[in-house]
Design an enzyme around this catalytic site. Structure first.
Site, PDB file in Angstrom:
ATOM      1  CB  THR A  11      -0.940   0.006   1.217  1.00  0.00           C
ATOM      2  OG1 THR A  11      -1.850  -1.096   1.121  1.00  0.00           O
ATOM      3  CG2 THR A  11      -1.740   1.299   1.311  1.00  0.00           C
ATOM      4  CB  SER A  49       2.569  -8.068   2.029  1.00  0.00           C
ATOM      5  OG  SER A  49       1.225  -7.882   2.459  1.00  0.00           O
ATOM      6  CB  THR A  81       0.237  -3.554   6.565  1.00  0.00           C
ATOM      7  OG1 THR A  81      -1.041  -3.492   5.913  1.00  0.00           O
ATOM      8  CG2 THR A  81       0.926  -2.203   6.467  1.00  0.00           C
ATOM      9  CG  ASP A  82      -2.738  -7.659   3.707  1.00  0.00           C
ATOM     10  OD1 ASP A  82      -3.261  -6.874   4.518  1.00  0.00           O
ATOM     11  OD2 ASP A  82      -3.184  -7.855   2.564  1.00  0.00           O
TER      12      ASP A  82
END
Length: 318
Positions: A11, A49, A81-82
Site C-alpha cells: 500500500t 505482501s 502490511t498484510d
C-alpha cells in the site's frame, strides 16, 4: 554514513495503477534532508505482501545483511502490511547484526487524504540510523511507535493504528525526531544453522484454528502431507475433548505446537486437567508455544524444521 532502503511494494507504494519506486517514496518525505544519513535505495520486486514467500523474504534479509556488512548504519524494508508481522519475525530469527533492521508500511495509499506512508518511512529511517536502536534485533516502526518483531500484531483491517504489541506495548517512540527506546527486551538468540530459501519453501507446516464442536475431520491425513502443525486453541490452549486424541496421534508423527487463538497472553501448562485441556494436550506430546501467536509459531516451526533445529523446540515457550 548511509542507511539502506529496500522497497517491496504494498500500500505504501500504490498510486492507482502506478507503483512508486524508492526514489518516489523518499521524495514524498518531508524533512528527510535532516536525517544526517544518505539513503541508499534498492527497489526489489513490487508484489502484494500476500504473495511474499518466506524464501523470498530470506533473500531480502541476506541483501540487507550485505548492506550492513558494507557499512550501512541500518536497514529499512517497506512492504505491504498484510504479512508485515510475519516477515519481521522471520527476519528477526536470522538477523545476526547489532544494526537495526526496520520494517514499515502504510494503511492509506498516496492517492488518499492523509497517507501515513511518508511519516512511517521517515520514522523508520530515523530508527534505522539511531545508535539507541542497536542490539534490538528486527523492529517494526509505524505511527512513530517502535515495536519488537517478536510481539507486534496487525489487529485491524483498515485503521492506521492497526499495529500493536498486545503483551508488551511498543518498546519505544520517535518523539520530535528523537528515537526514544523505553525498554530493551532480551535479544533472540536466533535459530542455529542457516536455511536456504529453497529448503524453507519445501517445508509445509499447517495452521489449524480450533472452533466450537470441532471434530478434527479436516486434520485427517495431514501427517502425510505436512512436516508440522500449529494449533490455535481456545483460551489458554484448550480444544474439544474429542479433538484431543486426534492431535495426540498427529503429535506422535510430526511436531504439533499448541498456541492460543486469542491474540494475547500465554498458553498455560498445568492449570486445567480435563480432556482437551492444556495439561492433557502437553501430556499427549504437543509443544507449548508460550506467548507466541499462531502465525509466528508457524514461522518458527518451519525454520526449525528447515535447519534441523528441532532440539530447540523449547524456545517456543521462552
Amino acid at each position: 554514513m548511509s542507511v539502506a532502503l529496500f522497497t517491496l511494494g504494498g500500500t505504501i507504494s500504490m498510486a492507482g495503477s502506478h507503483r512508486l519506486t524508492g526514489d518516489d517514496l523518499t521524495a514524498a518525505v518531508p524533512g528527510l534532508d535532516r536525517l544526517g544519513h544518505q539513503v541508499e535505495i534498492q527497489d526489489v520486486e513490487k508484489i502484494p505482501s500476500g504473495d511474499l514467500t518466506a524464501g523470498r523474504l530470506l533473500e531480502v534479509v541476506d541483501a540487507a545483511s550485505k548492506a550492513v556488512t558494507a557499512g550501512a548504519a541500518g536497514v529499512v524494508v517497506t512492504q505491504g502490511t498484510d504479512t508485515l508481522e510475519e516477515s519481521a519475525f522471520l527476519a528477526d530469527l536470522v538477523w545476526p547484526h547489532p544494526q537495526p533492521l526496520v520494517f514499515t508500511g502504510a494503511m492509506r495509499n498516496p492517492t488518499l487524504a492523509g497517507p501515513d506512508g511518508p511519516a512511517n518511512l521517515l520514522a523508520a529511517l530515523r530508527v534505522a540510523c539511531s545508535p539507541a536502536a542497536r542490539d534490538l534485533g528486527v523492529l517494526v516502526v509505524v505511527q512513530e511507535e517502535i515495536h519488537a518483531a517478536r510481539w507486534v500484531r496487525k489487529t485491524h483491517s483498515t485503521s492506521t493504528a492497526t499495529f500493536v504489541s498486545p503483551n508488551t506495548g511498543p518498546i519505544g517512540h520517535v518523539v520530535e525526531d528523537r528515537v526514544r527506546v523505553l525498554t530493551r527486551p532480551p535479544r533472540l538468540d536466533g535459530v542455529q544453522g542457516s536455511a536456504e530459501p529453497a529448503e524453507l519453501e519445501n517445508i509445509r507446516v499447517a495452521l489449524y484454528t480450533v472452533t466450537m464442536d470441532d471434530d478434527g475431520v479436516l486434520l485427517r491425513g495431514l501427517a502425510d502431507t505436512h512436516q508440522g502443525l500449529v494449533v490455535a486453541g481456545f483460551g489458554a490452549g484448550h480444544v474439544p475433548a474429542k479433538l484431543a486424541p486426534v492431535l495426540g496421534e498427529l503429535a506422535a508423527r510430526i511436531p504439533v505446537v499448541l498456541s492460543s487463538r486469542t491474540g494475547g497472553g500465554s498458553v498455560l501448562r498445568g492449570t486445567y486437567h480435563a480432556p482437551g485441556s492444556e495439561t492433557d494436550l502437553l501430556r499427549r506430546g504437543l509443544i507449548d508455544a508460550g506467548f507466541l501467536d499462531p502465525y509466528k509459531a508457524r514461522i518458527l516451526l518451519r525454520l526449525l524444521l528447515a535447519t534441523g533445529g528441532l532440539t530447540e523446540l523449547g524456545c517456543f515457550a521462552e
